[in-house]
Scaffold this active site. Structure first.
Site, PDB file in Angstrom:
ATOM      1  N   GLN A  75       0.831  -1.215   0.000  1.00 20.58           N
ATOM      2  CA  GLN A  75       0.000   0.000   0.000  1.00 20.58           C
ATOM      3  C   GLN A  75       0.865   1.264   0.000  1.00 20.58           C
ATOM      4  O   GLN A  75       0.469   2.298   0.553  1.00 20.58           O
ATOM      5  CB  GLN A  75      -0.970  -0.007   1.186  1.00 20.58           C
ATOM      6  N   SER A  76       2.020   1.210  -0.619  1.00 18.96           N
ATOM      7  CA  SER A  76       2.915   2.371  -0.642  1.00 18.96           C
ATOM      8  C   SER A  76       2.310   3.553  -1.397  1.00 18.96           C
ATOM      9  O   SER A  76       1.942   3.430  -2.574  1.00 18.96           O
ATOM     10  CB  SER A  76       4.233   1.965  -1.312  1.00 18.96           C
ATOM     11  N   ASN A  77       2.233   4.692  -0.718  1.00 17.62           N
ATOM     12  CA  ASN A  77       1.801   5.932  -1.379  1.00 17.62           C
ATOM     13  C   ASN A  77       2.880   6.424  -2.325  1.00 17.62           C
ATOM     14  O   ASN A  77       2.602   7.025  -3.354  1.00 17.62           O
ATOM     15  CB  ASN A  77       1.517   7.010  -0.336  1.00 17.62           C
TER      16      ASN A  77
END
Ligand code: PLP
Length: 334
Positions: A75-77
């Site tokens: 879920q890396s922005n």
């Protein structure tokens, strides 16, 4: 300091607003709270990595890269903003994900940021938790070179002296807004992870002799480790902009009491903070970074940590796309 000396491409909607939160301030009964809206940088739902990418992608273009590689959690922005930036500049994007969150639910693996990565057409490789992520990116780069491509590796979180320039610039930007709006900022608070945001901000604040303490709320590492990481990068960044020696070890303060069970694992404080900001101000925060940062700030206000402060600026680093990946882990009953 003259940031125009450094190559830069325009990706972000700037300046982002410096917004007063009257209802939250009243509710907490402490200092007046302002939010620097870096969740509104505009690229692929926004966030703090976009400012860093303005400098990193310019460097990649200068080096004639046709593909960028970066890494992060599923879920890396940062990965999502990099994938969007690559599209805008006509480059390919390769993402290496560390399966950092154990027993992740379906939405975590398919929705939120990772859904956007797929929409942007990024290629995704996954490696086990605890893998050497730099080595994994080097392997991807070697494969691409063998195919005649010119890859450019962006470190996790875009945190190196080039990326940190984005947050040197952010500090200059909100200082100028505070000057214009006659706001005396007594403290600046934000979530700190891969260190580029805090390192850049402290260099901008120190170079401006603003005399404003900066507090990073950790989301991952213990305090000393986090502070050392930020300090090292801040020293390198000051060097890089030609302001060597302006940052001292004492300037770097992190509070890592709000991490909870670990990186990306929801906490009750985060959950409450996300609901509070949504319901009082209509602003969305995220479960992994800005929500935990906010939970830390709110708790510290309650404990009187900022009792001398009239005005606090919380730098909202974005991440609300992650809410969708955490849909089954958040309690919306409040
Ligand atoms: C990456 C990130 C941070 C942390 O910034 P660093 O520069 O990595 O310390 C904070 N908030 C959000 C939403 C992020 O994506």
């Amino acid at each position: 300091m003259l940031l125009s000396r450094f190559p830069r491409v325009s990706l972000a909607h700037l300046p982002t607003p410096l917004e007063h939160l009257p209802r939250l301030s009243k509710h907490l009964g402490g200092p007046e709270i302002y939010v620097k809206r870096d969740d509104c940088t505009g690229l692929g739902t926004g966030g703090n990595k976009t400012r860093k990418l303005e400098f990193l992608m310019a460097d990649a273009l200068q080096k004639k890269a046709d593909v960028v590689i970066t890494q992060g959690a599923v879920q890396s922005n940062h990965a999502r903003q990099t994938a969007a930036a690559a599209c805008k500049l006509g480059m390919a994007c390769e993402l290496v994900f560390e399966k950092r969150v154990a027993d992740a639910p379906e939405a975590y693996l398919t929705s939120g940021n990772v859904l956007l990565d797929r929409i942007y057409g990024a290629r995704i490789a996954e490696v086990d938790k605890g893998s050497d992520m730099n080595a994994a990116m080097e392997r991807v780069a070697a494969d691409l070179r063998a195919k005649g491509k010119t890859p450019y590796i962006i470190p996790g979180g875009g945190s190196n002296p080039i990326g940190a320039l984005g947050y040197v610039d952010c500090a200059l930007e909100f200082l100028s807004q505070a000057n214009r709006d006659e706001i005396i900022i007594d403290h600046v608070v934000h979530a700190t992870g891969s260190a580029g945001t805090q390192a850049g901000l402290i260099v901008g604040l120190k170079a401006s002799h603003a005399n404003i303490p900066l507090l990073g709320i950790g989301v991952n590492a213990p305090k000393t480790e986090q502070e050392e990481k930020v300090y090292k990068l801040a020293v390198e960044t000051a060097d890089y902009v030609g302001a060597a020696g302006i940052v001292t070890r004492d300037d770097i303060v992190a509070n890592c009491d709000y991490v909870g069970a670990g990186y990306g694992v929801p906490t009750e404080g985060m959950n409450e903070a996300v609901l509070l900001l949504a319901r009082l101000e209509g602003i969305l925060f995220d479960p992994v970074y800005s929500g935990k940062g906010l939970a830390g700030m709110i708790d510290l206000i309650g404990k009187g940590f900022f009792s001398d402060a009239k005005n606090i600026v919380f730098v909202h680093t974005g991440g609300s796309a992650g809410l969708f990946g955490y849909s089954s882990l958040l309690n919306t009953a409040g």
